[in-house]
Design a protein around this motif. Structure first.
Motif, PDB file in Angstrom:
ATOM      1  N   UNK A  10       0.829  -1.208   0.000  1.00  0.00           N
ATOM      2  CA  UNK A  10       0.000   0.000   0.000  1.00  0.00           C
ATOM      3  C   UNK A  10       0.866   1.262   0.000  1.00  0.00           C
ATOM      4  N   UNK A  11       1.931   1.238   0.786  1.00  0.00           N
ATOM      5  CA  UNK A  11       2.846   2.392   0.831  1.00  0.00           C
ATOM      6  C   UNK A  11       3.572   2.539  -0.500  1.00  0.00           C
ATOM      7  N   UNK A  12       3.933   1.427  -1.108  1.00  0.00           N
ATOM      8  CA  UNK A  12       4.573   1.456  -2.410  1.00  0.00           C
ATOM      9  C   UNK A  12       3.669   2.140  -3.437  1.00  0.00           C
ATOM     10  N   UNK A  13       2.390   1.801  -3.414  1.00  0.00           N
ATOM     11  CA  UNK A  13       1.433   2.441  -4.324  1.00  0.00           C
ATOM     12  C   UNK A  13       1.331   3.934  -4.043  1.00  0.00           C
ATOM     13  N   UNK A  14       1.301   4.290  -2.769  1.00  0.00           N
ATOM     14  CA  UNK A  14       1.206   5.703  -2.397  1.00  0.00           C
ATOM     15  C   UNK A  14       2.416   6.492  -2.895  1.00  0.00           C
ATOM     16  N   UNK A  15       3.596   5.945  -2.690  1.00  0.00           N
ATOM     17  CA  UNK A  15       4.814   6.624  -3.150  1.00  0.00           C
ATOM     18  C   UNK A  15       4.801   6.787  -4.669  1.00  0.00           C
ATOM     19  N   UNK A  16       4.378   5.748  -5.370  1.00  0.00           N
ATOM     20  CA  UNK A  16       4.333   5.790  -6.828  1.00  0.00           C
ATOM     21  C   UNK A  16       3.365   6.865  -7.311  1.00  0.00           C
ATOM     22  N   UNK A  17       2.199   6.943  -6.679  1.00  0.00           N
ATOM     23  CA  UNK A  17       1.210   7.974  -7.053  1.00  0.00           C
ATOM     24  C   UNK A  17       1.744   9.383  -6.843  1.00  0.00           C
ATOM     25  N   UNK A  18       2.674   9.533  -5.894  1.00  0.00           N
ATOM     26  CA  UNK A  18       3.229  10.850  -5.585  1.00  0.00           C
ATOM     27  C   UNK A  18       4.565  11.083  -6.303  1.00  0.00           C
ATOM     28  N   UNK A  19       4.690  10.451  -7.466  1.00  0.00           N
ATOM     29  CA  UNK A  19       5.859  10.634  -8.334  1.00  0.00           C
ATOM     30  C   UNK A  19       7.176  10.248  -7.680  1.00  0.00           C
TER      31      UNK A  19
ATOM     32  N   UNK B 266      11.426   5.037  -5.184  1.00  0.00           N
ATOM     33  CA  UNK B 266      11.203   4.661  -3.785  1.00  0.00           C
ATOM     34  C   UNK B 266      10.072   3.641  -3.667  1.00  0.00           C
ATOM     35  N   UNK B 267       9.015   3.860  -4.413  1.00  0.00           N
ATOM     36  CA  UNK B 267       7.885   2.936  -4.386  1.00  0.00           C
ATOM     37  C   UNK B 267       8.264   1.548  -4.876  1.00  0.00           C
ATOM     38  N   UNK B 268       9.026   1.510  -5.953  1.00  0.00           N
ATOM     39  CA  UNK B 268       9.438   0.216  -6.493  1.00  0.00           C
ATOM     40  C   UNK B 268      10.401  -0.506  -5.551  1.00  0.00           C
ATOM     41  N   UNK B 269      11.294   0.221  -4.936  1.00  0.00           N
ATOM     42  CA  UNK B 269      12.219  -0.400  -3.982  1.00  0.00           C
ATOM     43  C   UNK B 269      11.460  -1.029  -2.821  1.00  0.00           C
ATOM     44  N   UNK B 270      10.492  -0.299  -2.299  1.00  0.00           N
ATOM     45  CA  UNK B 270       9.717  -0.804  -1.173  1.00  0.00           C
ATOM     46  C   UNK B 270       8.889  -2.021  -1.583  1.00  0.00           C
ATOM     47  N   UNK B 271       8.211  -1.929  -2.711  1.00  0.00           N
ATOM     48  CA  UNK B 271       7.414  -3.050  -3.192  1.00  0.00           C
ATOM     49  C   UNK B 271       8.257  -4.274  -3.483  1.00  0.00           C
ATOM     50  N   UNK B 272       9.388  -4.069  -4.117  1.00  0.00           N
ATOM     51  CA  UNK B 272      10.276  -5.183  -4.435  1.00  0.00           C
ATOM     52  C   UNK B 272      10.792  -5.845  -3.166  1.00  0.00           C
ATOM     53  N   UNK B 273      11.148  -5.044  -2.189  1.00  0.00           N
ATOM     54  CA  UNK B 273      11.629  -5.590  -0.924  1.00  0.00           C
ATOM     55  C   UNK B 273      10.560  -6.444  -0.248  1.00  0.00           C
ATOM     56  N   UNK B 274       9.326  -5.952  -0.239  1.00  0.00           N
ATOM     57  CA  UNK B 274       8.221  -6.704   0.373  1.00  0.00           C
ATOM     58  C   UNK B 274       8.008  -8.029  -0.351  1.00  0.00           C
ATOM     59  N   UNK B 275       8.047  -7.999  -1.670  1.00  0.00           N
ATOM     60  CA  UNK B 275       7.853  -9.223  -2.452  1.00  0.00           C
ATOM     61  C   UNK B 275       8.995 -10.200  -2.223  1.00  0.00           C
ATOM     62  N   UNK B 276      10.219  -9.698  -2.182  1.00  0.00           N
ATOM     63  CA  UNK B 276      11.375 -10.569  -1.967  1.00  0.00           C
ATOM     64  C   UNK B 276      11.379 -11.208  -0.586  1.00  0.00           C
TER      65      UNK B 276
END
Length: 59
Positions: free
Chosen positions: A10-19, A23-33
């Motif tokens: 959810x935070x990854x999506x929020x960061x991505x929406x805010x350009x 940062x959003x991709x790093x957070x999302x990737x970390x969570x998935x990994x």
């Protein structure tokens, strides 16, 4: 899916929406990994269901 994984996505999506794509991709990737193999199908479904959350569309 663990609450911490969902919160990270959810935070990854929020960061991505805010350009803040990197940062959003790093957070999302970390969570998935860090997710277990059992969580991966649920994560894929969550990402599919919430794709618009990453771009801010509400079609």
């Amino acid at each position: 899916m663990r609450p911490s994984t969902r919160a990270a996505l959810e935070r990854s999506a929020e960061l991505t929406r805010h350009n803040r794509l990197v940062d959003g991709m790093k957070l999302g990737e970390s969570a998935i990994n860090q997710a277990t193999d059992d969580e991966h199908p649920e994560i894929r479904q969550w990402l599919s269901d919430h794709a618009d959350d990453f771009v801010g569309r509400n079609d």
